[in-house]
Motif scaffolding. Sequence first.
Motif, short mmCIF file in Angstrom:
data_model
loop_
_atom_site.label_atom_id
_atom_site.label_comp_id
_atom_site.label_asym_id
_atom_site.label_seq_id
_atom_site.Cartn_x
_atom_site.Cartn_y
_atom_site.Cartn_z
N LEU A 1 0.82 -1.21 0.00
CA LEU A 1 0.00 0.00 0.00
C LEU A 1 0.85 1.25 0.00
O LEU A 1 0.63 2.19 -0.76
CB LEU A 1 -0.90 -0.01 1.24
N THR A 2 1.88 1.27 0.86
CA THR A 2 2.72 2.46 1.01
C THR A 2 3.57 2.68 -0.23
O THR A 2 3.80 3.83 -0.65
CB THR A 2 3.63 2.32 2.24
N GLY A 3 4.06 1.60 -0.86
CA GLY A 3 4.97 1.71 -1.98
C GLY A 3 4.44 2.55 -3.14
O GLY A 3 5.05 3.55 -3.52
N PRO A 4 3.29 2.18 -3.71
CA PRO A 4 2.78 2.98 -4.82
C PRO A 4 2.48 4.43 -4.43
O PRO A 4 2.75 5.36 -5.19
CB PRO A 4 1.49 2.24 -5.21
N THR A 5 1.91 4.63 -3.23
CA THR A 5 1.57 5.98 -2.81
C THR A 5 2.82 6.81 -2.58
O THR A 5 2.95 7.94 -3.08
CB THR A 5 0.72 5.93 -1.53
N LEU A 6 3.76 6.26 -1.81
CA LEU A 6 4.99 6.97 -1.53
C LEU A 6 5.80 7.16 -2.81
O LEU A 6 6.41 8.22 -3.04
CB LEU A 6 5.81 6.21 -0.49
N GLY A 7 5.81 6.13 -3.67
CA GLY A 7 6.50 6.25 -4.94
C GLY A 7 5.92 7.36 -5.79
O GLY A 7 6.65 8.11 -6.44
N GLY A 8 4.59 7.46 -5.79
CA GLY A 8 3.96 8.53 -6.54
C GLY A 8 4.34 9.90 -6.02
O GLY A 8 4.59 10.84 -6.81
N VAL A 9 4.41 10.06 -4.70
CA VAL A 9 4.82 11.34 -4.11
C VAL A 9 6.26 11.68 -4.49
O VAL A 9 6.57 12.81 -4.90
CB VAL A 9 4.65 11.30 -2.57
N ILE A 10 7.16 10.69 -4.36
CA ILE A 10 8.58 10.93 -4.64
C ILE A 10 8.78 11.30 -6.11
O ILE A 10 9.49 12.27 -6.43
CB ILE A 10 9.41 9.69 -4.27
N VAL A 11 8.16 10.54 -7.01
CA VAL A 11 8.34 10.82 -8.43
C VAL A 11 7.72 12.16 -8.81
O VAL A 11 8.26 12.89 -9.66
CB VAL A 11 7.74 9.67 -9.27
N SER A 12 6.62 12.52 -8.15
CA SER A 12 5.93 13.77 -8.49
C SER A 12 6.66 15.00 -7.98
O SER A 12 6.68 16.04 -8.64
CB SER A 12 4.50 13.74 -7.93
N TYR A 13 7.28 14.89 -6.79
CA TYR A 13 7.83 16.08 -6.16
C TYR A 13 9.35 16.06 -5.99
O TYR A 13 9.94 17.10 -5.71
CB TYR A 13 7.18 16.29 -4.79
N LEU A 14 9.98 14.92 -6.14
CA LEU A 14 11.44 14.85 -6.01
C LEU A 14 12.03 14.32 -7.32
O LEU A 14 11.98 14.96 -8.34
CB LEU A 14 11.83 13.98 -4.81
N ASP A 15 12.57 13.12 -7.26
CA ASP A 15 13.18 12.49 -8.43
C ASP A 15 13.13 10.99 -8.20
O ASP A 15 13.16 10.53 -7.04
CB ASP A 15 14.63 12.96 -8.59
N TRP A 16 13.05 10.20 -9.26
CA TRP A 16 12.92 8.76 -9.10
C TRP A 16 14.07 8.15 -8.32
O TRP A 16 13.92 7.09 -7.70
CB TRP A 16 12.78 8.08 -10.46
N ARG A 17 15.24 8.78 -8.31
CA ARG A 17 16.39 8.21 -7.60
C ARG A 17 16.17 8.15 -6.09
O ARG A 17 16.77 7.31 -5.40
CB ARG A 17 17.65 9.02 -7.92
N TRP A 18 15.28 8.99 -5.57
CA TRP A 18 15.02 8.99 -4.14
C TRP A 18 14.24 7.76 -3.69
O TRP A 18 14.18 7.48 -2.48
CB TRP A 18 14.30 10.27 -3.73
N ILE A 19 13.65 7.01 -4.61
CA ILE A 19 12.99 5.78 -4.19
C ILE A 19 14.01 4.77 -3.68
O ILE A 19 13.68 3.87 -2.89
CB ILE A 19 12.16 5.16 -5.34
#
Length: 546
Positions: free
Chosen positions: A152-170
């Motif tokens: 549950l957390t992965g897709p949501t948190l991943g969406g936040v990171i990709v939207s507001y930071l950068d994919w490398r932060w995952i």
Amino acid sequence: MPTTESQDRKSPWLILGVLSMGFFMTLLDMTIVNIALPHVMSGVHASLDEGLWVFSAYILGYATLLIVAGRLGDLFGPRRVYLYGLAIFVGASCLCGIAPNAGVLIAARTVQGIGGAMLAPQILPIVTMVFPPSKWGAAFGFTGALSGLAVLTGPTLGGVIVSYLDWRWIFYLNLPIGLASAYLVLRHVDDYRPGKRQPLALVPTALLILGLTGLAFGLIEGERLDWGLAAWAAIAAGVLVLTWFAVDQRRHQRSGPLLPFDLLRLRNFASANIIASIMGFSMLGAFLPISLYLQIVLDMSPLRAGFTIAAMPLTSALVAGVGGKLSDRGSGKAVILTGLACFTAGLGSFILVTGTDTSTLQLLGPFVLTGLGMGLVFSPLFSVGLRQVPPPQAGVASGLVNTAQEVGGLLASAAIGAVLSLRLSSGLRHWVDQQAQALPVEARAGFKQAFAPLTDGALKIGSAGPPPAATGAGDPSQVAKVQEAFADAFTSAMHSGLVLPVALLAVGWVAAFLLIRDVPAPSFGAPKPPPARTTTSGATAATETA
């Protein structure tokens, strides 16, 4: 140092919670990568084949080491192997974050998988030692709920990171989680030893790793290699080496085998391996195309896609504990059968309702059904499967079940990837041929050549679908037509791919119905803390057992 008396008072739920942090991290990493994959592919300029390898390389490293890692935990202590796996996983995560291209990222993901493989099998042996057998279902239900929370957390948190930071932060996110997990494990988890020390034979270990690697490589790369000689040679070599491994193990069953055949004679344990492999195939085979579909076809942002998928793992987390408790009461078979039926119905209904203009509300029912199935299957599966396994063999048994699940995931990555690539290219080729028919004969060859990037099987897909160079950029109306054709072709390809897990889940239901038996909890005795020794200063400390 803590005394033996204080060790006896340690809550088994505290120990399970601490160990589950690292397991949570590995699942979180997988689901974050899943939702962020289109952006990762854009960031490292990866083709669809390379993108599948970013996803599959982790599973490859994970699956090939699980059985070995389970044995290492039996020999040297699950806590020690857990901590080594944690260190490797976190270090590889940092390498993923700084990867300059797809090749480096794929290599780092493989090392991540090795770290995850060392970590994951160590939880179940400790559960069997700190919990009485009558509570195994509840304990595994907790890990099932935690798994659902991670998904549950992965897709949501991943969406936040990709939207507001950068994919490398995952990937960088794993550093603080890993450090916190290591500190808590060292502080709260004792050095339990489930069995006697036996040497880990190098030859069978190498045979197992090489065989699984060859098989996985051939399956994953088969489509890119046009299923030619190289692909089939890798698969044949893998099967041959695994056969050699099986023959070697049969000759050494009385001298500490890496794979104890007596475990496979346990009916419920064998059934658990079959169902775990089917669940691994179905989950990983479904999640990747679904994530791509939501973002590329339905044009969802990563954040919105994450929240949409969240209905699935949220439902799974909510029902996992209930399934575990029902399993403790002797209803494990019924719970597993219900879960498999729900998972099958969920994926089947997803195929029926999805198109190029499907609404979020239409997806809710299939995702809830699928999540219900996941939660009801996994929470009792390990309890039912390990109920007859003696604690000294819990590590290797855990490794076997996890390996079965990950091999299923590898097969899904290969099979679903091949279907997606083949059907997508075929659908786009059909569209290009249709468009060419409306042109003069002398212009058709040039038109088809201009759209070769769409149809040659090496299409580079980003978060917005095919790149402008493959869509006739410069003519807005032509770009819109290509995007529409791509959406139609991808949706059709996804439907074809998802038929495979639906069919396998139906087979899994029949296997569970025929093979699983509800058996009472074993009586292996109360769990024991590590033995203690007296130091020269009079303090007591936990020591290793030989």
